[in-house]
Design a protein around this motif. Structure first.
Motif, PDB file in Angstrom:
ATOM      1  N   SER A   1     -16.980-103.924  13.716  1.00  0.00           N
ATOM      2  CA  SER A   1     -15.619-104.278  13.303  1.00  0.00           C
ATOM      3  C   SER A   1     -15.469-104.158  11.793  1.00  0.00           C
ATOM      4  O   SER A   1     -14.499-103.576  11.290  1.00  0.00           O
ATOM      5  CB  SER A   1     -15.290-105.725  13.715  1.00  0.00           C
ATOM      6  OG  SER A   1     -15.410-105.926  15.095  1.00  0.00           O
ATOM      7  N   ALA A   2     -16.435-104.728  11.078  1.00  0.00           N
ATOM      8  CA  ALA A   2     -16.383-104.708   9.615  1.00  0.00           C
ATOM      9  C   ALA A   2     -16.456-103.280   9.084  1.00  0.00           C
ATOM     10  O   ALA A   2     -15.738-102.912   8.146  1.00  0.00           O
ATOM     11  CB  ALA A   2     -17.518-105.547   9.044  1.00  0.00           C
ATOM     12  N   GLY A   3     -17.318-102.467   9.687  1.00  0.00           N
ATOM     13  CA  GLY A   3     -17.421-101.079   9.255  1.00  0.00           C
ATOM     14  C   GLY A   3     -16.116-100.332   9.460  1.00  0.00           C
ATOM     15  O   GLY A   3     -15.686 -99.551   8.594  1.00  0.00           O
ATOM     16  N   PHE A   4     -15.465-100.574  10.596  1.00  0.00           N
ATOM     17  CA  PHE A   4     -14.190 -99.903  10.865  1.00  0.00           C
ATOM     18  C   PHE A   4     -13.106-100.381   9.902  1.00  0.00           C
ATOM     19  O   PHE A   4     -12.286 -99.588   9.436  1.00  0.00           O
ATOM     20  CB  PHE A   4     -13.769-100.145  12.312  1.00  0.00           C
ATOM     21  CG  PHE A   4     -12.502 -99.420  12.700  1.00  0.00           C
ATOM     22  CD1 PHE A   4     -12.466 -98.032  12.714  1.00  0.00           C
ATOM     23  CD2 PHE A   4     -11.355-100.113  13.038  1.00  0.00           C
ATOM     24  CE1 PHE A   4     -11.297 -97.348  13.059  1.00  0.00           C
ATOM     25  CE2 PHE A   4     -10.189 -99.447  13.382  1.00  0.00           C
ATOM     26  CZ  PHE A   4     -10.158 -98.065  13.392  1.00  0.00           C
ATOM     27  N   ILE A   5     -13.100-101.664   9.580  1.00  0.00           N
ATOM     28  CA  ILE A   5     -12.125-102.193   8.622  1.00  0.00           C
ATOM     29  C   ILE A   5     -12.326-101.539   7.251  1.00  0.00           C
ATOM     30  O   ILE A   5     -11.359-101.124   6.592  1.00  0.00           O
ATOM     31  CB  ILE A   5     -12.243-103.722   8.521  1.00  0.00           C
ATOM     32  CG1 ILE A   5     -11.752-104.372   9.823  1.00  0.00           C
ATOM     33  CG2 ILE A   5     -11.448-104.274   7.331  1.00  0.00           C
ATOM     34  CD1 ILE A   5     -12.166-105.819   9.984  1.00  0.00           C
ATOM     35  N   ARG A   6     -13.555-101.435   6.815  1.00  0.00           N
ATOM     36  CA  ARG A   6     -13.846-100.783   5.535  1.00  0.00           C
ATOM     37  C   ARG A   6     -13.453 -99.303   5.566  1.00  0.00           C
ATOM     38  O   ARG A   6     -12.930 -98.768   4.584  1.00  0.00           O
ATOM     39  CB  ARG A   6     -15.324-100.930   5.190  1.00  0.00           C
ATOM     40  CG  ARG A   6     -15.747-102.355   4.847  1.00  0.00           C
ATOM     41  CD  ARG A   6     -17.254-102.436   4.635  1.00  0.00           C
ATOM     42  NE  ARG A   6     -17.659-101.632   3.500  1.00  0.00           N
ATOM     43  CZ  ARG A   6     -17.862-102.113   2.269  1.00  0.00           C
ATOM     44  NH1 ARG A   6     -17.686-103.405   2.018  1.00  0.00           N
ATOM     45  NH2 ARG A   6     -18.239-101.320   1.284  1.00  0.00           N
TER      46      ARG A   6
END
Length: 324
Positions: free
Chosen positions: A17-22
Motif C-alpha cells: 500500500s505504502a509503495g503504491f501511495i509513493r
C-alpha cells in the motif's frame, strides 16, 4: 477514485500500500492515504520524515466527524446520525484536497500526501467495543466524499475479510489483495470472494514474495489470470533499507513499478455509478437499522430521510461553487 489493499496479516499488504501511495505521489498532484488497519503501520511504511499537522485517530473522533458531516440537514430531526446514514442535500461533503476543512484538521501531510489514521484497538476498548465501531467515522467519511476520476484515495485496510462486515465493503472502486504463495494467504482471498461474490468483478490480486516459477504457478492455480495484476519478488532491497541503507528504498520502488502501473491502469478503468452506490448505501442502512441499530438507539433511524438526494446533485453544486 478509491482503492483498498487487503490481505492476510504478514503478506506485505501495508508495505505494498505504502509503495503504491509513493508511486502515485510521484505522478499525481495529491494523494489521500487512509490507514484503516487495526495495526496502524502505514505512516511508518511511507518512510516520510516531514509530516506536519496534529495526529488524530479518527476512530476516536467519529462523533465529531459525523456531527460535521450532518451539516444543516433537517430530515433527521433529533434522531441519531450513524456511519451508514445516507447524505442529504443539506449535508456537508468532503473534497479530496489538503484544503478541505475535515482533511486539513484530521490528516497529517507530507508533501502532496495526506494521511488519515483510524487508529488502533486499545486496552480500554476491550469488552466495550470492536474495531468496527472505530470504522464508523470512516464509513461516514467515505459516504460523504465527492471524489472524481482525477482524485486518488488509497486505503490500507484490516487484514482478512473484516472489510465485508461494514458498508466500507462497497465504498471502494477496486480491491487489491496482496497474496503470498501459501495456502493460508490464498485462502483469505478465496474466503473474501465466497463471502462477497458480488465484489469479485472489482477484486484483484498482487502476488508478493514470489521467488520461483513454482510460486507463481501456485498463485495461478487459485487466482484467475485476468485478476492477477503482477508478481513481486521477496525483495532484498527492502531488507537493505530496513538495515539502514536509505537509497535501497528507491530500488525497492523500481522493483514494484511495473505492477503499480498495472494497478493504476486497471483502477482508472473503473467508473463509479453513483446511483448504484446510493442505492446500496440506502439498502445497507435499512438492513443494519432493522438488524440492531433501531433497537440499540431506540429510534427508527432510516425513516423520513431525504429521498430526493442524489450524488450527481451534490457534485453539480460542488462544480458551481468552484466557479464562483
Amino acid at each position: 477514485m478509491r482503492v483498498a489493499f487487503l490481505g492476510k496479516g504478514g503478506a506485505g499488504k501495508t508495505t505494498t500500500s505504502a509503495g503504491f501511495i509513493r508511486y502515485l505521489a510521484s505522478q499525481k498532484p495529491f494523494v489521500l492515504a487512509v490507514d484503516a488497519d487495526v495495526n496502524a503501520h502505514l505512516k511508518g511504511a511511507l518512510h516520510r520524515t516531514d509530516w506536519s499537522g496534529q495526529e488524530f485517530e479518527i476512530g476516536e473522533e467519529r462523533e465529531a466527524i459525523i456531527s460535521y458531516l450532518k451539516g444543516d440537514r433537517q430530515d433527521l430531526g433529533e434522531r441519531t446520525m450513524v456511519g451508514t446514514t445516507p447524505p442529504s442535500s443539506k449535508s456537508r461533503f468532503i473534497e479530496v484536497s489538503k484544503h478541505d476543512p475535515l482533511i486539513s484538521k484530521y490528516a497529517l501531510t507530507s508533501g502532496n500526501i495526506a494521511l488519515l489514521t483510524v487508529g488502533t484497538y486499545k486496552e480500554s476498548d476491550v469488552g466495550g467495543a470492536c474495531y468496527h465501531v472505530k470504522l464508523t467515522g470512516l464509513q461516514s467519511f467515505f459516504h460523504h466524499l465527492l471524489d472524481g476520476e482525477e482524485d486518488y484515495v488509497v486505503a490500507d485496510t484490516t487484514a482478512g475479510t473484516d472489510n465485508v462486515a461494514t458498508s466500507l465493503s462497497f465504498a471502494y472502486d477496486m480491491n487489491v489483495f496482496v497474496v503470498e504463495p501459501t495456502k493460508k494467504s490464498v485462502q483469505v482471498y478465496l474466503d473474501y470472494l465466497t463471502v462477497a461474490p458480488h465484489l469479485a468483478e472489482r477484486t484483484y490480486v498482487i502476488a508478493n514474495k514470489v521467488d520461483t516459477p513454482e510460486d507463481e504457478l501456485f498463485i495461478l492455480k487459485h487466482v484467475p489470470k485476468d485478476k492477477l495484476l503482477g508478481a513481486v519478488p521477496h525483495s532484498k532491497h527492502l531488507k537493505r533499507f530496513e538495515q539502514g541503507r536509505k537509497e535501497a528504498l528507491d530500488d525497492f520502488m523500481k522493483e514494484q513499478e511495473v505492477v503499480f502501473e498495472r494497478v493504476l491502469s486497471t483502477w482508472q478503468e473503473k467508473k463509479r455509478n453513483w446511483n448504484n452506490y446510493l442505492e446500496r448505501l440506502r439498502s445497507t442502512h435499512t438492513k443494519v437499522c432493522r438488524d440492531w441499530l433501531d433497537d440499540y438507539f431506540g429510534e427508527k433511524l432510516d425513516e423520513g430521510l431525504d429521498s430526493d438526494f442524489t450524488y450527481e446533485q451534490a457534485l453539480s453544486q460542488r462544480k458551481v461553487a468552484a466557479l464562483v
